[in-house]
Scaffold this active site. Sequence first.
Site, PDB file in Angstrom:
ATOM      1  N   LYS A  13       0.828  -1.207   0.000  1.00 57.61           N
ATOM      2  CA  LYS A  13       0.000   0.000   0.000  1.00 57.61           C
ATOM      3  C   LYS A  13       0.871   1.269   0.000  1.00 57.61           C
ATOM      4  CE  LYS A  13      -1.974  -1.109   3.888  1.00 57.61           C
ATOM      5  NZ  LYS A  13      -1.209  -2.351   4.198  1.00 57.61           N
ATOM      6  N   ARG A  88      -8.540   0.789  10.189  1.00 59.94           N
ATOM      7  CA  ARG A  88      -8.097  -0.585  10.441  1.00 59.94           C
ATOM      8  C   ARG A  88      -9.103  -1.325  11.306  1.00 59.94           C
ATOM      9  NH1 ARG A  88      -2.181   0.563   9.634  1.00 59.94           N
ATOM     10  NH2 ARG A  88      -1.035  -1.368   9.865  1.00 59.94           N
ATOM     11  N   ARG A 123      11.891  -5.811   4.202  1.00 58.26           N
ATOM     12  CA  ARG A 123      11.632  -4.375   3.957  1.00 58.26           C
ATOM     13  C   ARG A 123      12.698  -3.535   4.664  1.00 58.26           C
ATOM     14  NH1 ARG A 123       5.814  -1.870   5.109  1.00 58.26           N
ATOM     15  NH2 ARG A 123       6.102  -2.772   7.182  1.00 58.26           N
ATOM     16  N   ARG A 156      12.499  -1.990  10.363  1.00 60.58           N
ATOM     17  CA  ARG A 156      11.523  -1.628  11.399  1.00 60.58           C
ATOM     18  C   ARG A 156      11.430  -2.718  12.470  1.00 60.58           C
ATOM     19  NH1 ARG A 156       6.184   0.209   8.162  1.00 60.58           N
ATOM     20  NH2 ARG A 156       5.264  -0.742  10.017  1.00 60.58           N
ATOM     21  N   ARG A 167       0.966  -8.858  13.800  1.00 60.10           N
ATOM     22  CA  ARG A 167       0.266  -7.882  12.949  1.00 60.10           C
ATOM     23  C   ARG A 167      -0.695  -8.583  11.996  1.00 60.10           C
ATOM     24  NH1 ARG A 167       5.059  -5.192  10.461  1.00 60.10           N
ATOM     25  NH2 ARG A 167       3.714  -3.650   9.514  1.00 60.10           N
TER      26      ARG A 167
HETATM   27  P1  ADP Z   1       2.430  -1.802   3.201  1.00 60.16           P
HETATM   28  O1  ADP Z   1       2.459  -0.284   3.132  1.00 60.16           O
HETATM   29  O2  ADP Z   1       1.174  -2.375   2.630  1.00 60.16           O
HETATM   30  O3  ADP Z   1       2.746  -2.331   4.567  1.00 60.16           O
HETATM   31  P2  ADP Z   1       4.906  -1.613   1.659  1.00 60.16           P
HETATM   32  O4  ADP Z   1       4.541  -0.724   0.524  1.00 60.16           O
HETATM   33  O5  ADP Z   1       5.723  -1.011   2.746  1.00 60.16           O
HETATM   34  O6  ADP Z   1       3.584  -2.338   2.262  1.00 60.16           O
HETATM   35  O7  ADP Z   1       5.651  -2.892   1.036  1.00 60.16           O
HETATM   36  C1  ADP Z   1       6.139  -3.932   1.870  1.00 60.16           C
HETATM   37  C2  ADP Z   1       7.464  -4.461   1.304  1.00 60.16           C
HETATM   38  O8  ADP Z   1       7.214  -5.110   0.065  1.00 60.16           O
HETATM   39  C3  ADP Z   1       8.512  -3.381   1.015  1.00 60.16           C
HETATM   40  O9  ADP Z   1       9.783  -3.936   1.275  1.00 60.16           O
HETATM   41  C4  ADP Z   1       8.345  -3.107  -0.476  1.00 60.16           C
HETATM   42  O10 ADP Z   1       9.571  -2.664  -1.054  1.00 60.16           O
HETATM   43  C5  ADP Z   1       7.946  -4.478  -0.986  1.00 60.16           C
HETATM   44  N1  ADP Z   1       7.019  -4.448  -2.124  1.00 60.16           N
HETATM   45  C6  ADP Z   1       5.978  -3.599  -2.316  1.00 60.16           C
HETATM   46  N2  ADP Z   1       5.321  -3.905  -3.457  1.00 60.16           N
HETATM   47  C7  ADP Z   1       5.969  -4.979  -3.983  1.00 60.16           C
HETATM   48  C8  ADP Z   1       5.790  -5.781  -5.155  1.00 60.16           C
HETATM   49  N3  ADP Z   1       4.787  -5.547  -6.006  1.00 60.16           N
HETATM   50  N4  ADP Z   1       6.639  -6.813  -5.382  1.00 60.16           N
HETATM   51  C9  ADP Z   1       7.642  -7.073  -4.503  1.00 60.16           C
HETATM   52  N5  ADP Z   1       7.864  -6.358  -3.390  1.00 60.16           N
HETATM   53  C10 ADP Z   1       7.050  -5.325  -3.131  1.00 60.16           C
HETATM   54  P1  AMP Z   2       1.888   0.587   9.232  1.00 53.75           P
HETATM   55  O1  AMP Z   2       3.061   1.465   8.932  1.00 53.75           O
HETATM   56  O2  AMP Z   2       0.646   0.960   8.494  1.00 53.75           O
HETATM   57  O3  AMP Z   2       2.239  -0.884   9.079  1.00 53.75           O
HETATM   58  O4  AMP Z   2       1.540   0.812  10.768  1.00 53.75           O
HETATM   59  C1  AMP Z   2       2.498   0.537  11.788  1.00 53.75           C
HETATM   60  C2  AMP Z   2       1.816   0.449  13.130  1.00 53.75           C
HETATM   61  O5  AMP Z   2       1.198   1.699  13.477  1.00 53.75           O
HETATM   62  C3  AMP Z   2       0.682  -0.582  13.253  1.00 53.75           C
HETATM   63  O6  AMP Z   2       1.139  -1.902  13.487  1.00 53.75           O
HETATM   64  C4  AMP Z   2      -0.100  -0.006  14.443  1.00 53.75           C
HETATM   65  O7  AMP Z   2       0.550  -0.280  15.670  1.00 53.75           O
HETATM   66  C5  AMP Z   2      -0.007   1.498  14.194  1.00 53.75           C
HETATM   67  N1  AMP Z   2      -1.140   1.967  13.346  1.00 53.75           N
HETATM   68  C6  AMP Z   2      -1.071   2.489  12.090  1.00 53.75           C
HETATM   69  N2  AMP Z   2      -2.293   2.800  11.636  1.00 53.75           N
HETATM   70  C7  AMP Z   2      -3.162   2.470  12.616  1.00 53.75           C
HETATM   71  C8  AMP Z   2      -4.579   2.517  12.747  1.00 53.75           C
HETATM   72  N3  AMP Z   2      -5.369   2.959  11.749  1.00 53.75           N
HETATM   73  N4  AMP Z   2      -5.137   2.068  13.897  1.00 53.75           N
HETATM   74  C9  AMP Z   2      -4.378   1.613  14.906  1.00 53.75           C
HETATM   75  N5  AMP Z   2      -3.039   1.519  14.848  1.00 53.75           N
HETATM   76  C10 AMP Z   2      -2.422   1.943  13.711  1.00 53.75           C
END
Ligand code: ADP
Ligand code: AMP
Length: 216
Positions: A13, A88, A123, A156, A167
């Site tokens: 996302k 969420r 990541r 992270r 998660r």
């Molecule tokens: P989210 O915001 O949904 O948690 P991220 O955008 O941070 O996900 O992506 C999670 C991991 O997957 C990151 O390391 C990113 O570089 C990788 N990633 C994102 N999209 C793709 C894809 N289409 N193919 C392979 N890896 C991806």
């Molecule tokens: P994310 O970067 O979206 O993976 O979020 C990282 C962390 O932030 C999550 O695991 C939660 O602990 C907190 N968080 C982010 N968005 C929300 C939300 N909408 N509601 C509750 N916790 C959140």
Amino acid sequence: MKAIFLGPPGAGKGTQAKMLAADQSVPHISTGDMLREAVAKKTPTGLKAKSYMDAGELVPNDVIIAVVLERLQADDCKRGYLLDGFPRSIEQAKALDGKNQSPDVVVYFDVDEETVVERLSKRRTCKRCGAIYHLTYMPPKQEGKCDKCGGELFHRSDDQPEAIRERLRVYRKETAELVDYYRGAGVLTEIPASGDVEEIHQGVVKALGLGGESDS
Ligand code: ADP
Ligand code: AMP
């Protein structure tokens, strides 16, 4: 347009939202990014959120809802926004509905858990600008350094195996039901999200009606 990106952690996302926000000059509101910044600055919100985030739990609804509703009042949100990581839970979705902020479109990133675990465990995130990398699929040119700003890349703490498992459990229990919630509201578009980044980007552009292509 008010858009929401919905899907499990690691679905891509943030990656897609950043690409789109750069193209469309629409504000990308990532609650995860906002909370991490609050934690780094030790603000009252950050102090409340930190222990939940480290454990992979959701931050309490009252805390996060207040943060988001305030952010949506800003001038840059008047013409629309892209919400990533919020809502969420059904309670969070209802908080948007109650403030006349129901989404026009919800893009659901459909991807299996195995893919998500592989993505999250490799990541890397830039400490300075928040850019997202993957050690295999989107590696930085120079190890440990952001291509865009030269900032330091970090793993992270919630991308460690135990927090990832938690998660995903929280996602299944609290968040997954939003798919039906928004399907029922007639605003859900599902896109397969296990392919490569460019392919998914095209899917997102189409889902948001930005591509100019007709459906069939
Ligand atoms: P989210 O915001 O949904 O948690 P991220 O955008 O941070 O996900 O992506 C999670 C991991 O997957 C990151 O390391 C990113 O570089 C990788 N990633 C994102 N999209 C793709 C894809 N289409 N193919 C392979 N890896 C991806
Ligand atoms: P994310 O970067 O979206 O993976 O979020 C990282 C962390 O932030 C999550 O695991 C939660 O602990 C907190 N968080 C982010 N968005 C929300 C939300 N909408 N509601 C509750 N916790 C959140």
